[in-house]
Design a protein around this motif. Structure first.
Motif, mmCIF file in Angstrom:
data_model
loop_
_atom_site.group_PDB
_atom_site.id
_atom_site.type_symbol
_atom_site.label_atom_id
_atom_site.label_comp_id
_atom_site.label_asym_id
_atom_site.label_seq_id
_atom_site.Cartn_x
_atom_site.Cartn_y
_atom_site.Cartn_z
ATOM 1 N N SER A 225 47.546 6.742 -18.379
ATOM 2 C CA SER A 225 48.003 6.958 -17.023
ATOM 3 C C SER A 225 47.736 5.710 -16.447
ATOM 4 C CB SER A 225 47.340 8.100 -16.293
ATOM 5 O OG SER A 225 47.681 8.283 -14.770
ATOM 6 N N ASP A 226 46.375 4.981 -16.399
ATOM 7 C CA ASP A 226 46.077 3.962 -15.834
ATOM 8 C C ASP A 226 46.906 2.593 -16.217
ATOM 9 O OD1 ASP A 226 44.209 4.936 -14.124
ATOM 10 O OD2 ASP A 226 42.629 4.490 -15.468
ATOM 11 N N ARG A 227 47.109 2.660 -17.696
ATOM 12 C CA ARG A 227 48.013 1.574 -18.182
ATOM 13 C C ARG A 227 49.634 1.686 -17.505
ATOM 14 N NH1 ARG A 227 47.099 -0.010 -23.797
ATOM 15 N NH2 ARG A 227 49.336 -0.637 -23.702
ATOM 16 N N LYS A 228 50.159 2.889 -17.596
ATOM 17 C CA LYS A 228 51.274 3.093 -16.932
ATOM 18 C C LYS A 228 51.483 2.721 -15.641
ATOM 19 C CE LYS A 228 53.642 6.837 -18.329
ATOM 20 N NZ LYS A 228 53.893 8.455 -18.559
ATOM 21 N N ASN A 229 50.515 3.185 -14.606
ATOM 22 C CA ASN A 229 50.463 2.839 -13.302
ATOM 23 C C ASN A 229 50.478 1.230 -13.245
ATOM 24 O OD1 ASN A 229 50.728 5.330 -12.420
ATOM 25 N ND2 ASN A 229 48.643 5.586 -12.253
ATOM 26 N N ASN A 230 49.463 0.503 -14.139
ATOM 27 C CA ASN A 230 49.336 -0.737 -13.869
ATOM 28 C C ASN A 230 50.738 -1.535 -14.193
ATOM 29 O OD1 ASN A 230 46.835 -0.475 -12.866
ATOM 30 N ND2 ASN A 230 45.869 -0.969 -14.988
ATOM 31 N N TYR A 231 51.281 -1.042 -15.118
ATOM 32 C CA TYR A 231 52.467 -1.820 -15.733
ATOM 33 C C TYR A 231 53.683 -1.646 -14.865
ATOM 34 C CZ TYR A 231 56.149 -3.179 -19.173
ATOM 35 O OH TYR A 231 56.959 -3.805 -20.157
ATOM 36 N N LYS A 232 53.714 -0.305 -14.168
ATOM 37 C CA LYS A 232 54.850 -0.056 -13.181
ATOM 38 C C LYS A 232 54.597 -1.038 -11.887
ATOM 39 C CE LYS A 232 56.982 3.587 -10.329
ATOM 40 N NZ LYS A 232 56.952 4.710 -10.043
ATOM 41 N N THR A 233 53.233 -1.151 -11.697
ATOM 42 C CA THR A 233 52.994 -2.086 -10.365
ATOM 43 C C THR A 233 53.619 -3.566 -10.774
ATOM 44 O OG1 THR A 233 51.154 -0.755 -9.978
ATOM 45 C CG2 THR A 233 51.268 -3.255 -9.263
ATOM 46 N N LYS A 234 53.164 -4.108 -12.038
ATOM 47 C CA LYS A 234 53.726 -5.319 -12.496
ATOM 48 C C LYS A 234 55.426 -5.358 -12.522
ATOM 49 C CE LYS A 234 52.628 -9.186 -15.851
ATOM 50 N NZ LYS A 234 51.881 -9.101 -16.781
ATOM 51 N N CYS B 43 55.064 -8.739 -22.305
ATOM 52 C CA CYS B 43 54.406 -9.233 -20.967
ATOM 53 C C CYS B 43 53.503 -8.355 -20.278
ATOM 54 C CB CYS B 43 55.615 -10.040 -20.198
ATOM 55 S SG CYS B 43 55.157 -11.135 -18.990
ATOM 56 N N GLU B 44 53.160 -7.601 -20.757
ATOM 57 C CA GLU B 44 52.210 -6.532 -20.158
ATOM 58 C C GLU B 44 50.915 -7.155 -19.720
ATOM 59 O OE1 GLU B 44 50.063 -2.180 -20.859
ATOM 60 O OE2 GLU B 44 50.897 -3.225 -22.441
ATOM 61 N N GLY B 45 50.484 -8.119 -20.220
ATOM 62 C CA GLY B 45 49.203 -8.996 -19.920
ATOM 63 C C GLY B 45 48.378 -9.103 -21.176
ATOM 64 N N ASP B 46 47.442 -10.061 -20.718
ATOM 65 C CA ASP B 46 46.423 -10.486 -21.987
ATOM 66 C C ASP B 46 45.228 -9.909 -21.600
ATOM 67 O OD1 ASP B 46 48.221 -12.060 -23.221
ATOM 68 O OD2 ASP B 46 47.629 -13.857 -21.806
ATOM 69 N N ASN B 47 44.839 -9.283 -20.319
ATOM 70 C CA ASN B 47 43.904 -8.565 -19.950
ATOM 71 C C ASN B 47 43.402 -7.119 -20.219
ATOM 72 O OD1 ASN B 47 45.630 -8.213 -18.122
ATOM 73 N ND2 ASN B 47 44.152 -8.072 -16.369
ATOM 74 N N ILE B 48 44.594 -6.609 -20.808
ATOM 75 C CA ILE B 48 44.713 -5.063 -21.096
ATOM 76 C C ILE B 48 43.613 -4.781 -22.237
ATOM 77 C CG2 ILE B 48 46.017 -3.206 -21.880
ATOM 78 C CD1 ILE B 48 46.842 -4.457 -19.353
ATOM 79 N N GLU B 49 42.779 -3.762 -22.011
ATOM 80 C CA GLU B 49 41.563 -3.506 -22.970
ATOM 81 C C GLU B 49 42.066 -2.265 -23.712
ATOM 82 O OE1 GLU B 49 38.117 -2.910 -20.567
ATOM 83 O OE2 GLU B 49 37.556 -5.049 -20.354
#
Length: 321
Positions: free
Chosen positions: A131-140, A244-250
């Motif tokens: 859920s956090d991944r999806k929300n952060n991706y949606k924001t981006k 392009c989701e980001g390099d800081n994704i854990e």
């Protein structure tokens, strides 16, 4: 068949049932101690059962003998002593071990249920992670569209693989990308895995709550490896990254703690009073066939004859002297 014969036959049946009951609890005790080595536990239980049946019924048969009274009476006593010694020895272990472990039932249940809750929460935590991944991706995605539409920058817009000439509007493209990350992080394999593992945990919880000895040991042997394997599977799925989701994704993280309960099963304690009472009851029941069996009427004559011979030899020796 007269009443005595009926009593004797019933006593033999009781002997066998009592021996099998004793052997069953020996199996449970050995299975606890070996942490689920069923082959060894069955072998131990069978040997113990056969020894007890052999010595108790052997004494019964010798008591009913019609010849060789002296030697067979000696063997009768030997078997009775051996039977008593064996049941005393096996009562200490493995018969009493099941009852000894069961005395800690509340503590063991608490620890095992804690392990189940921990495993169940792992999937809850993973779904929150998704859920956090999806929300952060949606924001981006929304931020990239906003920058593009305001002609501030189209770097992220292009990096995120938006199509300017697509028949789909930007909001619909965002929805499609959100659905894609959802499918990637929660694939059909995840749903099947969660369903299978949840069912195993639910069945294990039933075994624990009802104190099913074999199911409990199987759970103890498997829960740690299973939990670690499930965690590894979730981490591997979480390694997927969108464009392009980001390099800081854990990757997914989850701390597993070990609720050690094996020492409850592998430590031999003092026999509880309940196990001693049961063992004494088994001892008495197994001797009923011996008690109800009649000694041969010829045995009195035989013993008198043996005693008479000894007396005659003594007198003869005295006269010659």
């Amino acid at each position: 068949m007269d009443l005595k014969q009926i009593k004797l036959s019933l006593a033999v049946v009781i002997n066998l049932l009592a021996a099998l009951t004793f052997g069953y609890f020996c199996f449970l005790g050995a299975n606890f101690y070996t942490l689920g080595d069923k082959g060894k536990s069955i072998a131990v239980a069978v040997i113990i059962t056969l020894f007890l049946i052999g010595t108790s019924l052997g004494a019964k048969l010798l008591k009913q003998t019609h010849r060789n009274f002296k030697s067979r009476f000696i063997w009768e006593i030997v078997l009775l002593v051996l039977f008593t010694a064996l049941i005393g020895y096996f009562t200490f272990f493995p018969f009493s071990h099941y009852f000894s472990v069961s005395e800690n039932e509340i503590q063991i249940k608490s620890k095992l249920n804690s392990s189940i809750t921990q495993a169940e929460n792992m999937y809850v935590e993973y779904e929150l992670y998704v859920s956090d991944r999806k929300n952060n991706y949606k924001t981006k995605l929304e931020s990239a569209v906003l920058l593009k539409e305001n002609r501030v920058s189209d770097v992220d817009f292009n990096c995120l693989d938006f199509k300017s000439n697509s028949s789909l509007t930007n909001p619909k493209q965002i929805d499609r990308k959100i659905r894609k990350i959802g499918f990637d992080l929660v694939p059909s394999s995840f749903i099947a895995m969660k369903s299978h593992n949840s069912k195993w945990l639910a069945n294990s919880k039933i075994d624990i709550d009802k104190w099913k000895p074999i199911g409990i040991v199987d759970f103890i042997n498997n829960i740690e490896n299973n939990s670690n394997n499930w965690k590894s599977d979730l981490i591997n799925i979480s390694k997927i990254r969108e464009t392009c989701e980001g390099d800081n994704i854990e990757d997914f993280k989850y701390n597993l703690t070990t609720n050690e309960v094996k020492t409850y099963f592998t430590k031999i304690g003092n026999p509880p009073l309940l196990s001693l009472v049961y063992a004494i009851l088994v001892y008495v029941l197994m001797l009923l066939s011996y008690i109800f069996s009649n000694r041969s009427t010829k045995s009195d004559v035989g013993f008198r004859a043996i005693f008479s011979k000894k007396t005659n030899k003594t007198n003869e020796y005295t006269i010659k002297y």
